[in-house]
Write an enzyme that holds these catalytic residues in place. Structure first.
Site, short mmCIF file in Angstrom:
data_model
loop_
_atom_site.label_atom_id
_atom_site.label_comp_id
_atom_site.label_asym_id
_atom_site.label_seq_id
_atom_site.Cartn_x
_atom_site.Cartn_y
_atom_site.Cartn_z
N ASP A 47 -51.56 128.14 -32.64
CA ASP A 47 -50.82 127.92 -33.89
C ASP A 47 -49.47 127.22 -33.67
O ASP A 47 -48.92 126.64 -34.61
CB ASP A 47 -50.62 129.25 -34.63
CG ASP A 47 -49.95 130.29 -33.73
OD1 ASP A 47 -50.47 130.55 -32.62
OD2 ASP A 47 -48.90 130.83 -34.12
N ASP A 64 -45.73 134.12 -18.97
CA ASP A 64 -45.54 134.19 -20.43
C ASP A 64 -46.65 133.49 -21.21
O ASP A 64 -46.41 132.94 -22.29
CB ASP A 64 -44.17 133.59 -20.83
CG ASP A 64 -43.03 134.33 -20.18
OD1 ASP A 64 -43.17 135.54 -19.93
OD2 ASP A 64 -41.99 133.70 -19.92
N GLY A 105 -42.39 140.57 -18.61
CA GLY A 105 -42.15 141.02 -19.98
C GLY A 105 -43.38 140.69 -20.78
O GLY A 105 -43.64 139.53 -21.05
N HIS A 106 -44.17 141.70 -21.10
CA HIS A 106 -45.45 141.48 -21.79
C HIS A 106 -45.35 142.01 -23.22
O HIS A 106 -45.15 143.20 -23.43
CB HIS A 106 -46.59 142.17 -21.03
CG HIS A 106 -46.79 141.60 -19.66
ND1 HIS A 106 -47.67 142.13 -18.75
CD2 HIS A 106 -46.22 140.54 -19.03
CE1 HIS A 106 -47.63 141.41 -17.63
NE2 HIS A 106 -46.74 140.45 -17.78
N SER A 126 -56.34 132.36 -29.48
CA SER A 126 -55.39 133.23 -30.17
C SER A 126 -54.52 132.38 -31.10
O SER A 126 -53.99 131.35 -30.69
CB SER A 126 -54.56 133.97 -29.13
OG SER A 126 -53.49 134.63 -29.74
N GLY A 149 -34.35 136.83 -22.38
CA GLY A 149 -33.90 136.20 -23.62
C GLY A 149 -33.59 134.71 -23.47
O GLY A 149 -33.19 134.05 -24.42
N THR A 167 -34.95 136.47 -12.52
CA THR A 167 -34.63 137.43 -13.59
C THR A 167 -33.52 138.39 -13.15
O THR A 167 -33.13 139.27 -13.91
CB THR A 167 -35.88 138.25 -13.96
OG1 THR A 167 -36.31 138.94 -12.78
CG2 THR A 167 -37.00 137.35 -14.46
N ARG A 193 -37.19 129.27 -23.23
CA ARG A 193 -38.18 128.75 -22.28
C ARG A 193 -38.24 127.23 -22.41
O ARG A 193 -38.14 126.70 -23.51
CB ARG A 193 -39.55 129.35 -22.58
CG ARG A 193 -39.62 130.84 -22.36
CD ARG A 193 -40.99 131.39 -22.77
NE ARG A 193 -41.04 132.84 -22.62
CZ ARG A 193 -41.71 133.66 -23.44
NH1 ARG A 193 -42.41 133.17 -24.45
NH2 ARG A 193 -41.71 134.95 -23.23
N GLN A 240 -46.66 137.52 -14.27
CA GLN A 240 -46.26 136.15 -13.95
C GLN A 240 -47.47 135.21 -14.10
O GLN A 240 -48.36 135.51 -14.87
CB GLN A 240 -45.63 136.07 -12.55
CG GLN A 240 -44.27 136.73 -12.44
CD GLN A 240 -44.32 138.23 -12.24
OE1 GLN A 240 -45.04 138.71 -11.39
NE2 GLN A 240 -43.56 138.98 -13.00
N LYS A 260 -50.29 137.09 -21.88
CA LYS A 260 -51.17 138.05 -21.18
C LYS A 260 -51.14 139.41 -21.86
O LYS A 260 -52.18 140.06 -22.02
CB LYS A 260 -50.72 138.19 -19.71
CG LYS A 260 -50.81 136.90 -18.92
CD LYS A 260 -50.31 137.07 -17.50
CE LYS A 260 -48.84 137.41 -17.39
NZ LYS A 260 -47.92 136.33 -17.81
N GLY A 261 -49.92 139.86 -22.24
CA GLY A 261 -49.78 141.19 -22.85
C GLY A 261 -50.67 141.34 -24.08
O GLY A 261 -51.39 142.31 -24.23
#
Ligand code: GDP
Ligand code: IMO
Ligand code: MG
Length: 423
Positions: free
Chosen positions: A332, A13, A40-41, A412, A301, A130, A304, A224, A16-17
């Protein structure tokens, strides 16, 4: 661009996406080479949010080809649902822009059943998977009793092979006290999905080698992160594939000499979802980020777990992956903080460690040694260039790159495409 392996440098998480989607503009082909729909990306295009699980994140850019390689474990029903979902959003998915390896292993309902039962049985010691059946599916692959896409493409053969697998796994499920599977129902559902997927299935190794000859540029989309790697992660609190750079070669059939660079993606802090050691975990930071509506898992969901940037972990990720460059996301997220901690070493008893110990029980005992950085306390999400960032944020990013042993390539400052600074 060149042939690039993109990996997660932390516990997954990392963003990467978003970075894959950004880099795909300059690539021709995007390849997933490991993992399954445990990933999940998230990619945001305009005002639309897409969460990709099995389909490479390159699918949102027209004219790019996406490949699901031999190293992926794939649930055919889940992949069909994902394709239908994308098509409903007017994203083009055809046999021209999506290819699936005939060697990819199938995730079957008994894999999901066993994943769930093993977790239940472990109780407090659970991994926090998961529950997508990933571990049992890779287990069958290694034990040489897995079924592959190629089998599914031959209904008679698939029917013959599935029966004994269901019977064996039903006996195991029964021992756990779980309900058995109905062979006929599984067969029907899988054969139907198989028929729908048939146009996409081929020998992707040959396709990728033809692409290499034609000098087309390939981006390998890691799923991952380094510390979830089956060999190099915090075993047993890991996933079941090689999430590190080497996995891109074995999981695609593209040899190491054809890889030009490795880009490690990391957050400006650390997150982890699921159980297992996490030395820099910090409740205050978790509460702050959750309060901002951030850091909830894109697949399950779950909230984290959050903590400070861990340079001990990332230093090791730099070694294992051969990271040339890094992309630091979610800068940010730290905007509001008056001071920011960054872990440079661990203390284990009297010893000072600059790489994590291999044994998770020792890692659990490690105490982080922090540097304290002055925060910038102003929003960064509108920064377009590195120079637009507050001086303290620039210094913090340089320090992360220095500790990672790689060049800072991307910063980013928001989830959107235009919130990406190329350094
Ligand atoms: P992946 O699995 O590595 O692709 O990461 P996920 O998509 O699971 O989680 C990353 C989350 O951070 C997603 O919600 C992204 O939209 C978001 N994200 C990525 N980069 C940034 C960033 O720089 N700033 C903010 N605010 N969000 C980001
Ligand atoms: P992306 O690609 C974060 C974690 C699970 C659990 C462990 C094992 O989105 O970064 P599994 O279902 O794979 O057997 O679970 O790995 N995990 C992830 N954590 N991001 C992911 O993927 C993950 N995929 C698996 O939470 O701790
Ligand atoms: Mg994710």
């Amino acid at each position: 661009m060149s042939n690039t392996i993109l990996v997660g440098a932390q516990w997954g998480d990392e963003g990467k996406g978003k970075i894959i989607d950004f880099l795909t503009e300059d690539a021709d082909i995007v390849v997933r080479s490991q993992g399954g729909n445990n990933a999940g990306h998230t990619v945001i295009v305009g005002d639309k949010k897409y969460i990709l699980h099995l389909i490479p994140s390159g699918i949102l850019r027209p004219k790019k080809v996406c490949v699901i390689g031999n190293g992926v474990v794939l649930d055919p029903i889940a992949v069909m649902k994902e394709i239908d979902g994308l098509r409903a959003e007017k994203v083009k998915v055809t046999k021209e822009n999506l290819m699936i390896s005939d060697c990819a292993h199938l995730v079957l309902p008994y894999h999901r059943g066993l994943d769930e039962q093993r977790e239940l049985k472990k109780g407090k010691g659970k991994i926090g998977t998961t529950k997508r059946g990933i571990g049992p599916a890779y287990g069958d692959k290694i034990a040489r009793v897995g079924l592959r896409m190629a089998d599914l493409m031959q209904p008679e053969l698939f029917t013959k092979k599935l029966g004994p697998r269901i019977r064996e796994n039903n006996a195991i499920l029964k021992a756990y006290g779980a309900a058995p599977l109905n062979l006929k129902a599984v067969l029907e559902a899988y054969l139907e999905a198989g028929k729908a997927l048939a146009p996409f299935v081929r020998n992707t190794v040959v396709y990728l080698h033809d692409a290499l000859k034609a000098k087309r540029e390939i981006l390998f989309e890691g799923a991952q992160g380094t510390f979830l790697d089956i060999d190099h992660g915090t075993y047993p609190y890991v996933t079941s594939s090689n999430t590190t750079a080497g996995g891109a070669c074995t999981g695609s059939g593209v040899p190491p000499q054809r890889m030009d660079r490795v880009l490690g993606v990391m957050k400006a802090y650390t997150t982890r979802v699921g159980e297992g050691p996490f030395p820099t975990e910090n409740a205050g930071l978790s509460n702050m980020l959750h309060g901002m509506g951030r850091e909830f898992g894109s697949t399950t969901g779950r909230a984290r777990r959050c903590g400070w940037f861990d340079a001990v972990a990332v230093r090791y990720a730099g070694m294992v992956n051969g990271m040339d460059e890094i992309a630091v996301t979610n800068l940010d997220g730290l905007d509001g903080l008056p001071s920011i901690k960054l872990c440079t070493h661990y203390k284990l008893g009297k010893k000072t460690l600059d790489v994590p110990p291999s044994d998770f029980l020792q890692l659990e005992k490690c105490l982080p040694v922090y540097e304290e950085w002055q925060g910038w306390e102003r929003p960064t999400h509108e920064a377009k260039t590195f120079a637009d960032l507050p001086k303290q944020a620039q210094a913090y990013l340089h320090r992360i790159a220095e500790l990672s042993g790689a060049k800072l390539k991307i910063a980013s400052v928001g989830p959107n495409r235009d919130q990406t600074i190329v350094v």
